[in-house]
Design an enzyme around this catalytic site. Structure first.
Site, mmCIF file in Angstrom:
data_model
loop_
_atom_site.group_PDB
_atom_site.id
_atom_site.type_symbol
_atom_site.label_atom_id
_atom_site.label_comp_id
_atom_site.label_asym_id
_atom_site.label_seq_id
_atom_site.Cartn_x
_atom_site.Cartn_y
_atom_site.Cartn_z
ATOM 1 C CB SER A 1 -0.929 -0.023 1.161
ATOM 2 O OG SER A 1 -1.698 1.508 1.270
ATOM 3 C CE1 TYR B 1 -6.092 4.080 -2.335
ATOM 4 C CE2 TYR B 1 -4.553 4.116 -0.616
ATOM 5 C CZ TYR B 1 -5.592 3.482 -1.227
ATOM 6 O OH TYR B 1 -6.300 2.583 -0.620
ATOM 7 C CB THR C 1 -5.977 2.075 -5.618
ATOM 8 O OG1 THR C 1 -5.412 0.780 -5.302
ATOM 9 C CG2 THR C 1 -7.457 2.005 -4.715
ATOM 10 C CE LYS D 1 -7.344 -3.451 -4.631
ATOM 11 N NZ LYS D 1 -8.218 -2.940 -3.811
ATOM 12 C CG HIS E 1 -11.055 0.480 -1.554
ATOM 13 N ND1 HIS E 1 -10.252 1.127 -2.172
ATOM 14 C CD2 HIS E 1 -10.810 0.353 -0.291
ATOM 15 C CE1 HIS E 1 -9.366 1.536 -1.489
ATOM 16 N NE2 HIS E 1 -9.667 1.176 -0.246
#
Length: 389
Positions: free
Chosen positions: A106, A128, A154, A254, A278
């Site tokens: 992440s 992100y 994402t 994603k 998510h």
């Protein structure tokens, strides 16, 4: 208790972790309707049992994005996993590498991409988009330098969904002396976690974005507020051109639930999509990932790789998703629960359980190779979510 299933790791994590971190892993947004659908719709799909076939040899491997996976399972990006076990992302990445599964790191991990690459293997890197594009260019350069083979962009979090459990637990919204005291008492009630993570798992920061944080030395839960304020909700498909200028490897989008968005990913030359809501943590009330999967796989499966996450709790679920068009499944809560329950060893055990369950499902459906998995493995009656297309 010795874990025999993914659900057992959930219970073990509940016992070991402070409540604020368990609820953060476990919860979804709003009334958690989509979170429940993800699991229920997978459970409702029936496998088609076949017998009297030679199942001596099984091939669980799949080829995707230039890699060979030992089985069609990967670890989804989970934020702040370093708060579930000491340097948790490194531990999970080691377990995934040993199992031949990709680990996706992440953006908001405790361990930086460099630390994970040094301590385990170069992870897939989840992006992100923050408003500070200069810092994002630097971050993509770091991921590339660390050897990350795939970028997972994402796109379903332009703003965080409202997660009631996090408010109730004090994970978000609690501030000042009372908030710190509440979190401190929560930690003290879990001494094994306090010793492993709080005392010996420092630094407790967000390693990938620490250089862009405006304030230093605050609680890790405070950093999420800063990150939320800096997510860029202006991002469009045109921004993939900007990403491409900093990243020349495979890009996977994603957070795709709609066929038109999947087609947009093809038009933008992405190499894959993850059919995902998510984990039910964003827009509540949308369809489950497994019910969205067949139509997307039919529409774009010949043009890019289609993956899925959301609700996968067993190897049987993995086979169901593969039969409906997923090249591989990514699990999030499953490995986060396992990590919180017992670190690297528990994540390795969880992956071994998924592999064993997948083997049983393949043998009893007559599927000798994952590359041949298709809808003939399913009993698609009128009530099956796989027919809601």
């Amino acid at each position: 208790m010795r874990a025999a299933s993914v659900a057992d790791f959930r219970e073990l994590a509940r016992r070991r972790l402070p409540n604020i971190f368990f609820e953060y892993i476990d919860g979804g947004s709003y009334a958690e309707v989509t979170l429940a659908r993800n699991v229920a719709d997978l459970e409702a799909i029936a496998l088609r049992q076949r017998v009297m076939r030679d199942m001596t040899a099984l091939d669980m491997s799949v080829e995707t994005l230039g890699q060979t996976l030992a089985m069609p399972v990967g670890l989804s990006p989970v934020g702040m996993a370093g708060m579930y076990a000491r340097r948790g992302e490194v531990q999970a990445a080691r377990a995934a590498a040993a199992a031949g599964a990709p680990f996706c790191l992440s953006t908001v991990s405790v361990c930086s991409v460099e630390e994970v690459a040094r301590g385990a293997t170069a992870p897939w890197f989840q992006l992100y988009m923050l408003k500070d594009r200069g810092y994002m260019t630097e971050l993509l350069g770091r991921a590339k330098a660390a050897g990350c083979p795939v970028l997972v962009f994402t796109v379903d979090l332009p703003v965080p969904g409202s997660r009631y459990r996090d408010i109730r637990s004090g994970f978000t919204g609690a501030s000042g002396v009372s908030g710190a005291l509440r979190q401190g008492l929560d930690g003290l009630a879990h001494p094994a976690w306090m010793w492993d993570v709080w005392a010996n798992g420092r630094p407790h920061s967000l390693g990938n974005v620490e250089g862009a944080l405006a304030q230093k030395g605050r609680r890790v839960t405070d950093f999420l507020g800063w990150v939320a304020r800096n997510f860029d909700r202006s991002v469009t498909w045109a921004d993939l051109d900007w990403v491409r200028r900093s990243w020349d490897g495979p890009i996977v989008i994603k957070g795709v639930l709609d066929v038109e968005d999947a087609r947009e990913a093809v038009r933008c030359c992405a190499q894959g999509v993850v059919v995902s809501n998510h984990g039910g943590r964003q827009l509540d009330g949308v369809k489950s990932s497994i019910s969205a999967l067949p139509r997307i796989a039919d529409a774009v499966g010949g043009e890019l790789e289609v993956f899925m996450d959301g609700g996968v709790r067993s190897g049987l679920d993995v086979l169901k998703a593969a039969a409906l068009g997923a090249k591989a499944c990514f699990v999030g809560r499953a490995w986060a629960w396992a990590l919180g329950a017992g670190g690297e060893a528990a994540v390795a055990q969880m992956l071994a359980i998924l592999r064993s369950e997948l083997a049983v499902a393949m043998i009893l459906t007559g599927c000798t190779a994952m590359r041949d998995a298709g809808r003939a493995l399913l009993d698609l009656d009128e009530a099956s979510p796989a027919r809601r297309r």
